[in-house]
Design an enzyme around this catalytic site. Structure first.
Site, PDB file in Angstrom:
ATOM      1  N   LYS A 161       0.792  -1.237   0.000  1.00 10.56           N
ATOM      2  CA  LYS A 161       0.000   0.000   0.000  1.00 10.56           C
ATOM      3  C   LYS A 161       0.825   1.288   0.000  1.00 10.56           C
ATOM      4  CE  LYS A 161      -4.133  -1.411  -0.149  1.00 10.56           C
ATOM      5  NZ  LYS A 161      -3.857  -1.888  -1.481  1.00 10.56           N
ATOM      6  N   TYR A 166      -6.936  -4.988  -1.468  1.00  7.62           N
ATOM      7  CA  TYR A 166      -5.674  -5.106  -2.197  1.00  7.62           C
ATOM      8  C   TYR A 166      -5.696  -4.260  -3.479  1.00  7.62           C
ATOM      9  CZ  TYR A 166      -1.220  -7.356  -3.358  1.00  7.62           C
ATOM     10  OH  TYR A 166       0.108  -7.597  -3.618  1.00  7.62           O
TER      11      TYR A 166
HETATM   12  C1  PHB Z   1       7.383  -6.202  -4.662  1.00  7.94           C
HETATM   13  O1  PHB Z   1       8.408  -5.572  -4.350  1.00  7.94           O
HETATM   14  O2  PHB Z   1       7.266  -6.721  -5.772  1.00  7.94           O
HETATM   15  C2  PHB Z   1       6.307  -6.362  -3.652  1.00  7.94           C
HETATM   16  C3  PHB Z   1       6.480  -5.865  -2.362  1.00  7.94           C
HETATM   17  C4  PHB Z   1       5.471  -6.019  -1.422  1.00  7.94           C
HETATM   18  C5  PHB Z   1       4.302  -6.673  -1.776  1.00  7.94           C
HETATM   19  C6  PHB Z   1       4.133  -7.153  -3.057  1.00  7.94           C
HETATM   20  C7  PHB Z   1       5.130  -7.002  -3.993  1.00  7.94           C
HETATM   21  O3  PHB Z   1       3.323  -6.852  -0.851  1.00  7.94           O
END
Ligand code: PHB
Ligand code: APR
Length: 401
Positions: free
Chosen positions: A298, A386
């Site tokens: 987020k 999300y």
């Molecule tokens: C990412 O760096 O790709 C990443 C980081 C945190 C998340 C999802 C993806 O919750």
């Protein structure tokens, strides 16, 4: 020097704010303490909510993201040796997310600002906010380390200088309301030269600790494992990282592909909110006002939401001297921020192994995951958070590029 809005920090918050203000004919100057190369090369997270994607597209800075980013329709939750898909697209009536690295967003925004002859000063030092309660707040700074002290007089200052910047500290401590939670978890993140491991992100709860498999490009993948936040990256050889990742994510019929690790680091986790987002004519936006643990993806999206509200408030002020939205800036942003805090806290506590907890709490986590992946109502709740809750303030930008 004089400008309408003096912006401290060229992260996603500062750059996007400057861009949105420009589209509405409002002038700003950005002061950034690091170099352009540094901000464009620092590896951060990379998930954009549907609303952030729409905003970048509707304001003319989404072209490369649409070409090089990866649209995902859902995520997978892995626990007890099995994967369960949460289909965002189906559960939210057609919404998706975009995996596109934060430093790529930064590159696109810097390019757009410079193309439009926007004023962005890199490598500045000794940034100091003055007279923020007055109608002519000022920012002092040096363009060169040994150079003269300069001053910008502004109508408003936007503190977009991240968690460690000077803007929040400029608000007197006796009026500043801050709330925080520190987690006993850290994330060891890697960039690895391997082909993509899965079409969608995999969030894994494992007895040995949380793991996340993400992506960046057809050649480079981004993965994370939960570690002690005080651990030193020197203790983690590439071999040890892959062994730990395999232990946490491999299934009976699926083995993670490994390869050369080209970057690795450890970050600690906190939830933090400074509820005093406005003081006098200083407005805080993004990480300067709040930090979320990365499990809910987020951070960047909240920064984008803050600056949309601020840009709209400033535009109403300059168009019609209407201050209502500026007066409600903190209140409007905080409703979204606390919901994002709740979601990030929930994802974090559901997925990480807390060594201070007993097996009772571990079973509660597994039951929570079982519920989320077997009840449509629970899955919708995860999915709608999300992909991003609706914005309270709607903004329509006509693109002027
Ligand atoms: C990412 O760096 O790709 C990443 C980081 C945190 C998340 C999802 C993806 O919750
Ligand atoms: N003077 C000028 N600039 C400063 C100063 C200072 N004294 N201190 C910090 N900065 C700059 C930093 O160098 C950085 O480029 O402010 C910028 C803040 O950017 P971010 O930390 O990226 O914060 P923000 O723009 O709010 O973006 C939030 O970034 O931390 C991630 O996960 C977080 O995705 C979220 C996003």
């Amino acid at each position: 020097m004089r400008t309408q809005v003096g912006i401290i920090g060229a992260g996603p918050a500062g750059l996007l704010l400057s861009h949105l203000l420009h589209l509405q004919g409002i002038e700003s100057i950005i002061l950034e303490s690091r170099s352009r190369e540094d901000i464009e090369g620092t590896i951060r997270a990379g998930v954009l909510e549907q609303g952030t994607v729409d905003l970048l597209n509707s304001t003319g800075v989404g072209e490369r993201m649409m070409r090089e980013g990866h649209v995902h329709d859902g995520i997978e939750l892995q626990f007890n040796g099995k994967r369960h898909r949460i289909d965002f697209h189906e559960l939210t009536g057609g919404k998706r997310i975009m995996v596109y690295a934060q430093h790529e967003v930064i590159k696109d925004l810097v390019a757009a600002r410079l193309h439009a002859a926007g004023q962005v000063y890199f490598n500045v030092s000794d940034v100091n906010l003055r007279q923020i309660e007055s109608t002519t707040p000022k920012i002092q700074f040096r363009l060169e380390p040994e150079g003269e002290l300069q001053e910008i007089e502004c109508d408003f200052i936007a503190g977009c200088d991240g968690f460690h910047g000077p803007s929040r500290q400029a608000i007197p401590a006796n009026v500043r309301i801050e709330k925080q939670k520190i987690y006993p978890f850290g994330w060891l993140g890697i960039l690895a030269k391997t082909p993509p491991v899965n079409p969608e992100l995999i969030y894994a709860n494992h007895e040995r600790g949380f793991a996340l498999l993400s992506t960046r490009s057809p050649e480079i993948q981004r993965h994370y494992i939960q570690v002690d936040p005080k651990d030193d990256i020197k203790n983690w050889s590439d071999d040890r990282i892959w062994t730990e990742l395999h232990a946490r994510v491999d299934l009976d019929d699926w083995i993670l592909k490994d390869g050369p690790i080209i970057q690795k680091n450890i970050v600690s986790m906190r939830s933090f909110v400074c509820e005093t987002m406005r003081y006098g004519n200083l407005f805080l936006a993004g990480d300067a006002a709040h930090i979320v643990p990365p499990t809910g993806a987020k951070g960047l999206n909240l920064a984008a939401a803050d600056v949309q509200v601020l840009a709209r408030g400033l535009s109403e002020y300059y168009r019609s001297s209407e201050e209502d939205l500026l007066n409600r800036y903190s209140e409007i942003c905080l409703r979204r921020i606390w919901k994002a805090q709740r979601f990030s806290y929930w994802m974090t506590t559901m997925l990480h192994r807390n060594l201070e907890h007993s097996s009772f709490e571990y079973n509660i986590q597994l039951a929570e995951l079982d519920y989320v992946t077997s009840s449509q109502a629970a899955a919708i709740s995860l999915a709608e958070n999300y992909v991003g809750l609706p914005m309270e303030i709607q903004t329509n930008y006509s693109i002027k590029i």
